[in-house]
Design a protein around this motif. Sequence first.
Motif, PDB file in Angstrom:
ATOM      1  N   THR A 145       0.758  -1.083  -0.052  1.00  0.00           N
ATOM      2  CA  THR A 145      -0.029   0.085   0.237  1.00  0.00           C
ATOM      3  C   THR A 145       0.871   1.332   0.018  1.00  0.00           C
ATOM      4  O   THR A 145       1.646   1.580   0.888  1.00  0.00           O
ATOM      5  N   ALA A 146       0.671   1.991  -1.029  1.00  0.00           N
ATOM      6  CA  ALA A 146       1.356   3.268  -1.220  1.00  0.00           C
ATOM      7  C   ALA A 146       0.399   4.528  -0.803  1.00  0.00           C
ATOM      8  O   ALA A 146      -0.384   4.588  -1.717  1.00  0.00           O
ATOM      9  N   ARG A 147       0.795   5.361  -0.044  1.00  0.00           N
ATOM     10  CA  ARG A 147      -0.214   6.375   0.184  1.00  0.00           C
ATOM     11  C   ARG A 147       0.358   7.525  -0.443  1.00  0.00           C
ATOM     12  O   ARG A 147       1.274   8.423  -0.147  1.00  0.00           O
ATOM     13  N   LEU A 148      -0.448   7.467  -1.632  1.00  0.00           N
ATOM     14  CA  LEU A 148      -0.117   8.823  -2.490  1.00  0.00           C
ATOM     15  C   LEU A 148      -0.692  10.246  -2.040  1.00  0.00           C
ATOM     16  O   LEU A 148      -1.833  10.236  -1.464  1.00  0.00           O
ATOM     17  N   ALA A 149       0.073  11.280  -2.106  1.00  0.00           N
ATOM     18  CA  ALA A 149      -0.355  12.539  -1.916  1.00  0.00           C
ATOM     19  C   ALA A 149      -1.473  12.798  -3.144  1.00  0.00           C
ATOM     20  O   ALA A 149      -1.434  12.237  -4.171  1.00  0.00           O
ATOM     21  N   ALA A 150      -2.264  13.864  -2.718  1.00  0.00           N
ATOM     22  CA  ALA A 150      -3.415  14.404  -3.614  1.00  0.00           C
ATOM     23  C   ALA A 150      -2.575  14.413  -5.267  1.00  0.00           C
ATOM     24  O   ALA A 150      -1.727  15.144  -5.417  1.00  0.00           O
ATOM     25  N   LEU A 151      -3.539  13.907  -6.232  1.00  0.00           N
ATOM     26  CA  LEU A 151      -3.187  13.601  -7.569  1.00  0.00           C
ATOM     27  C   LEU A 151      -3.944  14.501  -8.313  1.00  0.00           C
ATOM     28  O   LEU A 151      -5.133  15.005  -7.935  1.00  0.00           O
ATOM     29  N   THR A 152      -3.458  15.122  -9.641  1.00  0.00           N
ATOM     30  CA  THR A 152      -4.029  15.978 -10.417  1.00  0.00           C
ATOM     31  C   THR A 152      -4.828  15.139 -11.417  1.00  0.00           C
ATOM     32  O   THR A 152      -4.189  13.941 -11.674  1.00  0.00           O
ATOM     33  N   PRO A 153      -5.790  15.203 -12.134  1.00  0.00           N
ATOM     34  CA  PRO A 153      -6.570  14.526 -13.037  1.00  0.00           C
ATOM     35  C   PRO A 153      -5.651  14.242 -14.339  1.00  0.00           C
ATOM     36  O   PRO A 153      -4.620  14.985 -14.653  1.00  0.00           O
ATOM     37  N   GLY A 154      -5.833  13.078 -14.914  1.00  0.00           N
ATOM     38  CA  GLY A 154      -4.804  12.711 -15.941  1.00  0.00           C
ATOM     39  C   GLY A 154      -4.494  11.305 -15.791  1.00  0.00           C
ATOM     40  O   GLY A 154      -4.795  10.383 -14.997  1.00  0.00           O
ATOM     41  N   SER A 155      -3.590  10.944 -16.843  1.00  0.00           N
ATOM     42  CA  SER A 155      -2.989   9.674 -16.850  1.00  0.00           C
ATOM     43  C   SER A 155      -1.890   9.630 -16.016  1.00  0.00           C
ATOM     44  O   SER A 155      -0.831  10.441 -16.265  1.00  0.00           O
ATOM     45  N   TRP A 156      -1.288   8.769 -14.898  1.00  0.00           N
ATOM     46  CA  TRP A 156      -0.283   8.439 -14.236  1.00  0.00           C
ATOM     47  C   TRP A 156       0.344   7.320 -14.534  1.00  0.00           C
ATOM     48  O   TRP A 156      -0.277   6.176 -15.044  1.00  0.00           O
ATOM     49  N   ARG A 157       1.617   7.157 -14.396  1.00  0.00           N
ATOM     50  CA  ARG A 157       2.256   5.960 -14.339  1.00  0.00           C
ATOM     51  C   ARG A 157       2.949   5.681 -13.040  1.00  0.00           C
ATOM     52  O   ARG A 157       3.604   6.603 -12.491  1.00  0.00           O
ATOM     53  N   THR A 158       2.728   4.414 -12.667  1.00  0.00           N
ATOM     54  CA  THR A 158       3.498   4.025 -11.335  1.00  0.00           C
ATOM     55  C   THR A 158       4.751   3.080 -11.636  1.00  0.00           C
ATOM     56  O   THR A 158       4.545   2.357 -12.542  1.00  0.00           O
ATOM     57  N   TYR A 159       5.541   3.153 -10.877  1.00  0.00           N
ATOM     58  CA  TYR A 159       6.907   2.343 -11.019  1.00  0.00           C
ATOM     59  C   TYR A 159       7.193   1.632  -9.531  1.00  0.00           C
ATOM     60  O   TYR A 159       7.297   2.363  -8.747  1.00  0.00           O
TER      61      TYR A 159
END
Length: 306
Positions: A145-159
């Motif tokens: 479980t990665a607790r991400l900070a607030a994200l903006t709309p759009g396509s993201w990539r995780t690694y």
Amino acid sequence: MRTSRLPRRAVALAGAALLTTALAACSSSGTDHDMAGMNHGNAAPASPSATGGHSMPGTDHGMPGAEGAGAPADNRAGYRLTAADATLPAGQPADYRFSITGPDGKPVTAFAVEQTKQMHFYAIRSDLTGFQHLHPAMAADGTWTARLAALTPGSWRTYASFTPDSGDGKGTALILSRTVNVDGKAEPAALPPASTTAQVDGYTVTLQGTPMANMAHPMTVTVAKDGKPVTDLQPYLDTYAHLTAFHEGDMAFAHLHPESEAKNGGRGGPDLAFHAEFPQPGNWRLFLQFQTAGRLHTAAVTLKVG
């Protein structure tokens, strides 16, 4: 800067990226800093002896020898990155849950410690903004479980960058990647022009060197503040600096480190030497992390590779 550590690395895939460079930082508070759209996990670093980490210099995940350290893919060498969610909400923190399955189809639960962590996790939007570097927690069943900070709309990539510590892939550094969509209307940002300097929190980071694709070149990063050399860089993840790079367009990934090793209780700077080798030309967005006085700083700069 030093080349980082990775025992028993597999031969790198063609096109794997090596860019030796980095900036180190990790706060002792164990909380995350969120600076100018960039968030980084920064629990206090543990020594290799305390965590079971390796202390062999010259290797690291995301370096030559890391499977998948170039073009992103969700499976390599029989290992697969699977995620619970294909979409995440915008404008609020979110948990990103994922797991790694091995060649036998079962969740992997044994991971080697690399740079004091069993898992290095990154998230970045397709326009190379919103960079986050986290160190997630794993449940007994192998779910991270990665607790991400607030994200903006759009396509993201995780690694996900890791090394299995059991099974057929034991000792092989792997980088797996997936896309995730964030709800809402995306407003892409233009990539800033190439530059040799970047500013963050009153610090100026300067890059020196002229990298060319598929060729090894020296590179130096200098850190200054108010026109004066900075000599109080603190160790972060066993180095004085940490660098992550993403290629414009295909979002190829490179993870790099200083050539010199952080000394226990010592301080580094202002000059950090690298060995830089990029697998392809074009614009690379570099995120350089370093720590002073217990605070993590991240500077972003666009580097043109010929």
